[in-house]
Design an enzyme around this catalytic site. Structure first.
Site, PDB file in Angstrom:
ATOM      1  N   HIS A 330       0.776  -1.244   0.000  1.00  0.00           N
ATOM      2  CA  HIS A 330       0.000   0.000   0.000  1.00  0.00           C
ATOM      3  C   HIS A 330       0.809   1.297   0.000  1.00  0.00           C
ATOM      4  O   HIS A 330       0.272   2.363  -0.267  1.00  0.00           O
ATOM      5  CB  HIS A 330      -0.946   0.005   1.215  1.00  0.00           C
ATOM      6  CG  HIS A 330      -2.303   0.564   0.913  1.00  0.00           C
ATOM      7  ND1 HIS A 330      -2.494   1.664   0.098  1.00  0.00           N
ATOM      8  CD2 HIS A 330      -3.539   0.174   1.291  1.00  0.00           C
ATOM      9  CE1 HIS A 330      -3.785   1.923   0.020  1.00  0.00           C
ATOM     10  NE2 HIS A 330      -4.452   1.023   0.726  1.00  0.00           N
ATOM     11  N   TYR A 444     -13.716   4.781  10.333  1.00  0.00           N
ATOM     12  CA  TYR A 444     -12.885   5.330   9.259  1.00  0.00           C
ATOM     13  C   TYR A 444     -13.424   4.827   7.932  1.00  0.00           C
ATOM     14  O   TYR A 444     -13.644   3.632   7.763  1.00  0.00           O
ATOM     15  CB  TYR A 444     -11.458   4.814   9.478  1.00  0.00           C
ATOM     16  CG  TYR A 444     -10.403   5.276   8.502  1.00  0.00           C
ATOM     17  CD1 TYR A 444      -9.406   6.172   8.894  1.00  0.00           C
ATOM     18  CD2 TYR A 444     -10.340   4.768   7.197  1.00  0.00           C
ATOM     19  CE1 TYR A 444      -8.395   6.560   8.012  1.00  0.00           C
ATOM     20  CE2 TYR A 444      -9.338   5.164   6.312  1.00  0.00           C
ATOM     21  CZ  TYR A 444      -8.368   6.056   6.729  1.00  0.00           C
ATOM     22  OH  TYR A 444      -7.370   6.451   5.862  1.00  0.00           O
ATOM     23  N   SER A 446     -12.336   5.360   3.854  1.00  0.00           N
ATOM     24  CA  SER A 446     -11.350   6.062   3.055  1.00  0.00           C
ATOM     25  C   SER A 446     -11.996   6.641   1.806  1.00  0.00           C
ATOM     26  O   SER A 446     -12.938   6.081   1.256  1.00  0.00           O
ATOM     27  CB  SER A 446     -10.177   5.135   2.758  1.00  0.00           C
ATOM     28  OG  SER A 446     -10.328   4.580   1.509  1.00  0.00           O
ATOM     29  N   THR A 457      -5.479  10.091   0.000  1.00  0.00           N
ATOM     30  CA  THR A 457      -6.831   9.819   0.497  1.00  0.00           C
ATOM     31  C   THR A 457      -7.155  10.823   1.587  1.00  0.00           C
ATOM     32  O   THR A 457      -6.275  11.474   2.138  1.00  0.00           O
ATOM     33  CB  THR A 457      -6.938   8.402   1.113  1.00  0.00           C
ATOM     34  OG1 THR A 457      -5.958   8.289   2.136  1.00  0.00           O
ATOM     35  CG2 THR A 457      -6.746   7.321   0.071  1.00  0.00           C
TER      36      THR A 457
END
Length: 616
Positions: A330, A444, A446, A457
C-alpha cells in the site's frame, strides 16, 4: 498524462474549519465533560501553536507546487511503519470468474491475465493509456466528441476544459510504480525501488521462484503461446515446498527483515534478490482450488506464507481453479490506481483473450528460458525464516473472516428513495456495532483525493451525531417512533454523510490536515501540542470500524484486516440489487455476529423505507 500538468493542487483547509469538523466528529464519541476538555484543547491549539504550524504548512506548500502537502508525510507514514505489512497494510481485490467457464482453467487464465497486464504496461509506457476521469455528467464528457476536442487543448489548460463539462481528471502519478517495483526493507524506513529496464516476470509456485522474460529486447510482449508454455513447464515441476521458504521473510517486522536481507546479500544472493525486486510483477500460482468466499479471502489476503512476495507492488494470484486476485503493497499507491489496472486486466483478458482453450501449445525451450532461482542460506537465515514462519502461522490463526450477501435490495431501491447507498451501508455498520456492543466508536472510511495533483486519500468519519441518534432509535426504542420518523432520521444521516463525502473528496476533511501539522511539529523538533496528547485524539484514531468500498463489475470482493486488535476490517459494496460485505476480526470481536447485526440493521431500514414497522 494529458491532464497531469494542469491538475489543481490539494487545498489545505482553513484551520478553523478543520477544528470545527474535528469537534463534530468527536461529539458522538465523548461524554459532556470529555467533550468540553477536547474543546478547550482545540481552542488553545487554534489560537496558539496550531496557528503557527498552519502558517508554516501553508508557506511550505507554496514552495512545493509540484506536489501536495500530504504526499511526503503519507509516504513517510507508510514506509516508516515497522509492523509487518501483511494484515496491517496490504489489501486484496478478487476477480470475478471469466464468464466463459473453460477460460477459468488455471493455465489459460494465468496466461491471459499476464498478457493483459503486459498490454496495460505497454499502453501506460507508450503514453497511450486513456486518462482516468471521474465523470459527473458522462453523457456530456464521456464521449468520443469530447475526447477528440480535448486532445487539442494543451496539457497546461486541459483540466479546465474537462472541468467545464463537469469531468474531473484524476492524478496518475502513482501508476509508474505498478510495475518493476518493490518495497525494500531498510532499518528505520523502507524504500520504494523501481527498475523499469527489467523484462522478466517472477513466478512463485510452492515456495519456489522462477523468472523468464515476458518482454523482448525491443520491449514487445513475448508471444502468448510461449508464456503459456513456460507457465505449463513451471506447473509441471513436482519439487516439494522448500524446507526454508524465503517468502516468509517479507511478512516479518520491517527492521528484522532489513537485517536478514543484509545477511542474504552478504551470503551471495544479491543477484537473485535483484531479479525478484526488479521483476515486472509477481505471479503466484497456487496448487489448490478455492472452496468458498471465506477461503478466498484468507488465501488472497495472506495465504500460507509460502507463495507470496508481500513486498512486490502487487502479486497476481491464480488458484488451481482459476480463482484470481490482486494482493498489493500500500505504500506506493492507493485503490484508484490498482482498481484501474484491475478493471483493464479483467476486461482485456475476458473480452480479447490472448490464448484460447482450443489452441495447441507452442513448443518452447522452457528448460533454457525459465530460470529457477536458488538462494544460499546459512544457519542465521534458516533460523530467521523459521522464526518468521512461526510468527506468521500464529498470527494468521487469530484472524477470522466472514462475508454476507444481502439479497433484498441495493442501489436501485435506495436511489429511488433519494438516499445515498453508501450512507445506508455505513449507517448499518453503526447500528450493528451499537446492537452488538452497546456504543458508538471511531469509524474510518477512506475517500480518494485523486482529483488533485499527488492527492492520496482523506478520511470520511461516518459516525456522527445523526447516526448515533438514528442508531439508538432503531436499536433501543423502535416502538417509540413511527416508520415515517425513522425514515426521516435515515434521510438526515444520508444528507450529512453526502456532505462529509463531498468535503473529503474535495480535500476538506480534518484528518490529513491534523496529521500534516503533527508531522511538521515533529520535523521541526517542536514538542507535541496538547491536542495530540488528548486521550480523545488517541481514541478517534483508534479506528475500531475501518471501512472501504469498491464497486466494479470486475471485483467479486475485496478485503483487509482490522487496523487495531479490537477492531473490524469491513470491505463492502452496494450493488444494484444486493449488498456485499466482507468482515475480518481478531479474538475479542466476532465478525460473524457483527454481520448478523448488519443484516438485521439493513432489514430494519428497508422495512422502514417501505413504510412497515420493525420486526422485533
Amino acid at each position: 498524462m494529458h491532464y497531469q500538468d494542469s491538475l489543481p493542487r490539494l487545498p489545505i483547509p482553513k484551520l478553523e474549519d478543520t477544528i470545527q469538523r474535528y469537534l463534530s466528529a468527536q461529539k458522538p464519541l465523548l461524554n459532556a465533560s470529555q467533550f468540553r476538555q477536547t474543546e478547550q484543547f482545540c481552542k488553545n491549539f487554534e489560537n496558539g501553536i496550531g496557528k503557527e504550524l498552519h502558517k508554516q504548512l501553508v508557506a511550505q506548500d507554496k514552495q512545493n507546487k509540484h506536489t501536495s502537502y500530504i504526499s511526503g508525510p503519507w509516504f513517510d507514514m507508510y514506509l516508516s511503519a515497522r509492523d509487518s505489512i501483511v494484515l496491517n497494510f496490504n489489501p486484496f481485490m478478487a476477480f470475478n470468474p471469466d464468464p466463459k467457464s473453460e477460460y477459468n482453467d488455471q493455465l489459460i487464465r494465468a496466461t491471459n491475465m499476464v498478457v493483459s497486464a503486459l498490454r496495460f504496461l505497454k499502453t501506460l509506457r507508450a503514453g497511450l493509456l486513456e486518462p482516468e476521469v471521474f465523470h459527473l455528467n458522462p453523457a456530456k464528457s464521456d464521449t468520443n466528441t469530447f475526447k477528440r476536442l480535448i486532445r487539442f487543448v494543451p496539457s497546461s489548460l486541459s483540466w479546465y476544459g474537462a472541468y467545464l463539462v463537469n469531468a474531473y481528471p484524476l492524478d496518475m502519478s502513482q501508476y509508474f510504480r505498478l510495475f518493476n517495483s518493490t518495497r525494500l526493507p531498510k532499518s528505520g524506513r523502507d524504500e520504494l525501488f523501481t527498475d523499469d529496464k527489467a523484462r522478466h516476470l517472477l513466478v512463485l509456485r510452492r515456495g519456489h521462484f522462477y523468472v523468464f522474460d515476458v518482454l523482448d529486447p525491443d520491449g514487445n510482449i513475448v508471444s502468448p503461446s510461449e508464456i503459456q508454455a513456460h507457465l505449463k513447464y513451471i506447473l509441471a515441476d513436482s519439487s516439494p515446498v522448500p524446507e526454508f521458504p524465503l517468502t516468509f521473510l517479507t511478512s516479518e517486522n520491517r527492521d528484522v527483515w532489513a537485517e536478514l536481507r543484509q545477511k542474504l546479500m552478504h551470503s551471495g544472493n544479491e543477484e537473485m534478490l535483484r531479479k525478484v525486486d526488479s521483476a515486472v510483477f509477481c505471479l503466484c500460482l497456487d496448487d489448490f482450488p478455492i472452496k468458498d468466499l471465506v477461503h478466498l479471502s484468507h488465501t488472497m489476503l495472506h495465504g500460507d506464507g509460502t507463495n507470496r512476495w508481500f513486498d512486490k507492488s502487487f502479486n497476481l494470484i491464480v488458484a488451481q481453479d482459476g480463482s484470481a486476485a490482486v494482493h498489493f503493497e500500500h505504500a506506493w499507491g492507493d485503490g484508484v490506481a490498482v482498481l484501474r489496472f484491475f478493471n483493464e486486466v479483467f476486461k482485456d483478458s475476458t473480452q480479447t483473450p490472448a490464448i484460447t482453450p482450443q489452441k495447441q501449445l507452442a513448443t518452447a525451450n522452457s528448460s533454457a528460458s525459465v530460470q529457477k532461482l536458488s538462494f544460499k542460506l546459512n544457519d542465521a537465515l534458516k533460523a530467521g525464516i523459521t522464526a518468521a514462519k512461526e510468527k506468521f502461522d500464529a498470527t494468521m490463526k487469530t484472524l477470522t473472516i466472514d462475508s454476507v450477501q444481502f439479497q433484498r435490495a441495493g442501489k436501485e431501491f435506495l436511489k429511488k428513495q433519494k438516499l445515498s447507498p453508501d450512507a445506508v451501508a455505513q449507517l448499518a455498520f453503526q447500528m450493528a456495532f451499537l446492537r452488538q456492543y452497546g456504543k458508538t466508536v471511531a469509524t474510518y472510511e477512506s475517500c480518494s483525493t485523486a482529483a488533485f495533483k499527488h492527492g492520496r486519500t482523506e478520511t470520511i468519519r461516518p459516525a456522527s451525531s445523526f447516526t448515533k441518534r438514528c442508531s439508538e432509535a432503531f436499536v433501543r426504542e423502535p416502538s417509540k417512533h413511527s416508520a415515517s420518523e425513522l425514515h426521516q432520521m435515515v434521510a438526515e444521516c444520508s444528507n450529512y454523510h453526502g456532505q462529509l463525502t463531498r468535503e473529503a473528496a474535495m480535500g476538506q476533511g480534518f484528518d490529513r490536515h491534523l496529521f500534516a501539522l503533527r508531522y511538521l511539529a515533529a520535523a521541526k523538533g517542536i514538542a507535541l501540542p496538547e491536542l495530540y496528547l488528548d486521550p480523545a485524539y488517541g481514541q478517534i484514531n483508534h479506528n475500531i470500524l475501518s471501512t472501504s468500498t469498491l464497486s466494479s463489475p470486475a471485483v467479486s470482493l475485496g478485503g483487509f484486516a482490522p487496523v487495531v486488535p479490537d477492531g473490524f476490517g469491513i470491505g463492502y459494496a452496494v450493488h444494484d440489487n444486493w449488498v456485499g460485505c466482507n468482515v475480518s476480526s481478531y479474538p475479542g470481536r466476532n465478525a460473524r455476529e457483527f454481520l448478523q447485526c448488519v443484516e438485521k440493521s439493513l432489514e430494519d431500514m428497508f422495512d422502514v423505507l417501505e413504510g412497515k414497522s420493525i420486526k422485533t
